[in-house]
Design an enzyme around this catalytic site. Structure first.
Site, PDB file in Angstrom:
ATOM      1  N   MET A   1       0.916  -1.215  -0.107  1.00 18.73           N
ATOM      2  CA  MET A   1       0.059  -0.332  -0.213  1.00 18.73           C
ATOM      3  C   MET A   1       0.873   0.760   0.393  1.00 18.73           C
ATOM      4  SD  MET A   1      -3.515  -1.235   2.416  1.00 18.73           S
ATOM      5  CE  MET A   1      -3.112  -0.287   3.603  1.00 18.73           C
ATOM      6  N   GLY A   2       1.989   0.966  -0.267  1.00 22.83           N
ATOM      7  CA  GLY A   2       2.991   2.241  -0.652  1.00 22.83           C
ATOM      8  C   GLY A   2       3.934   2.620   1.213  1.00 22.83           C
ATOM      9  N   ALA A   3       4.265   3.955   0.438  1.00 23.22           N
ATOM     10  CA  ALA A   3       4.614   4.553   1.858  1.00 23.22           C
ATOM     11  C   ALA A   3       6.180   3.243   2.404  1.00 23.22           C
ATOM     12  CB  ALA A   3       3.716   5.109   3.074  1.00 23.22           C
TER      13      ALA A   3
ATOM     14  N   GLY B   1      11.704  -2.235   5.684  1.00 17.80           N
ATOM     15  CA  GLY B   1      10.388  -3.546   5.538  1.00 17.80           C
ATOM     16  C   GLY B   1       9.713  -4.080   4.209  1.00 17.80           C
ATOM     17  N   HIS B   2       8.521  -3.507   3.678  1.00 17.99           N
ATOM     18  CA  HIS B   2       8.934  -3.897   1.852  1.00 17.99           C
ATOM     19  C   HIS B   2      10.070  -3.494   1.243  1.00 17.99           C
ATOM     20  CE1 HIS B   2       5.369  -0.574   3.522  1.00 17.99           C
ATOM     21  NE2 HIS B   2       4.569  -2.107   3.644  1.00 17.99           N
TER      22      HIS B   2
ATOM     23  N   GLN C   1     -10.261  -1.945   3.294  1.00 19.43           N
ATOM     24  CA  GLN C   1     -10.031  -2.988   4.045  1.00 19.43           C
ATOM     25  C   GLN C   1      -9.658  -2.121   5.034  1.00 19.43           C
ATOM     26  OE1 GLN C   1      -5.579  -3.740   2.184  1.00 19.43           O
ATOM     27  NE2 GLN C   1      -4.913  -3.782   4.170  1.00 19.43           N
TER      28      GLN C   1
ATOM     29  N   LYS D   1       4.931  -9.910   9.410  1.00 20.35           N
ATOM     30  CA  LYS D   1       4.538  -8.739  10.059  1.00 20.35           C
ATOM     31  C   LYS D   1       2.482  -8.761  10.440  1.00 20.35           C
ATOM     32  CE  LYS D   1       4.088  -4.067  11.632  1.00 20.35           C
ATOM     33  NZ  LYS D   1       2.363  -3.544  10.988  1.00 20.35           N
TER      34      LYS D   1
ATOM     35  N   GLN E   1      -2.990 -11.578   8.318  1.00 22.56           N
ATOM     36  CA  GLN E   1      -3.239 -11.385   7.004  1.00 22.56           C
ATOM     37  C   GLN E   1      -2.683 -12.603   5.894  1.00 22.56           C
ATOM     38  OE1 GLN E   1      -3.157  -7.960   4.860  1.00 22.56           O
ATOM     39  NE2 GLN E   1      -0.969  -8.030   4.246  1.00 22.56           N
TER      40      GLN E   1
HETATM   41  P1  AMP Z   1       1.669  -2.953   3.611  1.00 17.36           P
HETATM   42  O1  AMP Z   1       1.891  -1.349   2.735  1.00 17.36           O
HETATM   43  O2  AMP Z   1       1.664  -2.148   4.952  1.00 17.36           O
HETATM   44  O3  AMP Z   1       0.563  -3.774   2.990  1.00 17.36           O
HETATM   45  O4  AMP Z   1       2.472  -4.282   3.441  1.00 17.36           O
HETATM   46  C1  AMP Z   1       2.939  -4.778   2.257  1.00 17.36           C
HETATM   47  C2  AMP Z   1       3.769  -5.780   2.504  1.00 17.36           C
HETATM   48  O5  AMP Z   1       5.190  -5.885   3.339  1.00 17.36           O
HETATM   49  C3  AMP Z   1       2.335  -6.409   3.220  1.00 17.36           C
HETATM   50  O6  AMP Z   1       3.042  -8.104   2.803  1.00 17.36           O
HETATM   51  C4  AMP Z   1       3.466  -6.923   4.749  1.00 17.36           C
HETATM   52  O7  AMP Z   1       3.436  -7.784   5.518  1.00 17.36           O
HETATM   53  C5  AMP Z   1       4.982  -6.071   4.278  1.00 17.36           C
HETATM   54  N1  AMP Z   1       5.857  -5.236   5.335  1.00 17.36           N
HETATM   55  C6  AMP Z   1       5.003  -4.933   6.138  1.00 17.36           C
HETATM   56  N2  AMP Z   1       5.609  -4.026   7.481  1.00 17.36           N
HETATM   57  C7  AMP Z   1       6.710  -5.302   7.348  1.00 17.36           C
HETATM   58  C8  AMP Z   1       7.917  -5.248   7.936  1.00 17.36           C
HETATM   59  N3  AMP Z   1       8.364  -4.452   9.222  1.00 17.36           N
HETATM   60  N4  AMP Z   1       8.540  -6.295   7.991  1.00 17.36           N
HETATM   61  C9  AMP Z   1       8.161  -7.214   6.777  1.00 17.36           C
HETATM   62  N5  AMP Z   1       7.183  -7.118   6.337  1.00 17.36           N
HETATM   63  C10 AMP Z   1       7.156  -6.116   5.868  1.00 17.36           C
END
Ligand code: AMP
Length: 281
Positions: free
Chosen positions: A30-32, A36-37, A61, A149, A153
């Site tokens: 979802m960007g930002a 981690g991403h 969501q 994380k 999900q």
């Molecule tokens: P989001 O943009 O929050 O929807 O996350 C996109 C993907 O990045 C999802 O699979 C998250 O689980 C993963 N993600 C987000 N934060 C972390 C993190 N700190 N460590 C590992 N994966 C992450």
């Protein structure tokens, strides 16, 4: 790096790349973007010939409108980070492209979306199912990378792939943390410096829970964890649950064949933080 905005264009491109025999990895986000991403992107780049990253803030969501409005958006910086990290294709559709009309996809994830996040965020996982199933149709990759994380999900997506018989390998990736242990999250940008520093107690508590599991019962640990988290007056606990890794049901003892994790959701002011630790695999 190519930036694509329509389903038709990305779908045609992926199909033609697969006809050439290219192995494709996909990272939905979802960007930002943060480290981690980017760790997911790095895994995909290492294991595939081409990496596709989607950047789409999925409205279905969010069970809370204010949370959706506040969600950080930083597309230009995202694109630049992705290009620096060897991403080949970015899929950045509009809301209209993904949801041209009211979408009616309804999922039945059984118990998996009734507990923890599902209990506190009604409709959240149906929204995740809607968008991830649509993204997998648009980007029929060989493998898709998801972070532990978002532990629940991941379980929901694995179940969706099983139910819909989608031919894609789901690759779980470890949680990347800030120096003080706080799990990286786009929402961390919304924390004050003090909240961000103090939030280190979340991972400290989870780590201590894991340590204590060698000598204490589940019940004793839960009581200890709840009391510990209560000490942090600037934070409000939504849940602390010790669950079976497969069923996500709470466990009452350490004997299960599926592994056990401790999961928490904690509010820092209005910012909701989630984290988890694997106690037994
Ligand atoms: P989001 O943009 O929050 O929807 O996350 C996109 C993907 O990045 C999802 O699979 C998250 O689980 C993963 N993600 C987000 N934060 C972390 C993190 N700190 N460590 C590992 N994966 C992450």
């Amino acid at each position: 790096m190519k930036i694509i905005k329509t389903i038709k264009e990305i779908h045609q491109l992926i199909i033609s790349l697969q006809k050439e025999g290219k192995k494709i990895g996909f990272v939905p986000t979802m960007g930002a973007l943060h480290e981690g991403h980017l760790s997911l992107v790095k895994s995909s780049v290492a294991e595939n010939e081409l990496t596709v990253v989607s950047v789409f803030v999925n409205p279905t969501q969010f069970n809370n409108k204010k949370d959706l409005e506040k969600y950080p958006r930083n597309f230009e910086q995202d694109f630049s980070l992705l290009s620096q990290n060897a991403c080949d294709i970015v899929f950045a559709p509009s809301d209209n492209e993904m949801y041209p009309e009211k979408d009616k996809r309804i999922f039945d994830f059984g118990n998996l979306d009734k507990v923890m996040e599902g209990k506190h965020r009604p409709g959240h996982f149906n929204g995740v199912g809607q968008i991830v199933s649509k993204l997998f149709e648009a980007v029929p990759a060989n493998s898709a990378y998801f972070g532990l994380k978002d532990f629940q999900q991941l379980a929901v997506i694995q179940e969706m792939v099983r139910q819909l018989k989608i031919d894609i390998k789901i690759v779980p990736c470890p949680i990347i943390r800030e120096e003080n242990g706080l799990a990286m999250s786009s929402r961390n940008e919304l924390l004050t410096k003090e909240q961000r520093d103090e939030a280190s107690f979340i991972f400290e508590t989870l780590s201590e829970i894991k340590k204590l599991s060698a000598t204490k019962s589940v019940e004793e640990i839960e009581a200890w964890g709840l009391a510990k988290i209560k000490e942090y007056k600037n934070f409000n606990l939504e849940y602390l649950e010790i669950v079976d890794n497969k069923t996500l049901n709470t466990v009452t003892n350490w004997q299960t064949g599926n592994g056990i994790s401790a999961c928490v959701a904690i509010f820092a002011g209005e910012v909701r933080l989630i984290d988890n630790i694997q106690i037994k695999d």
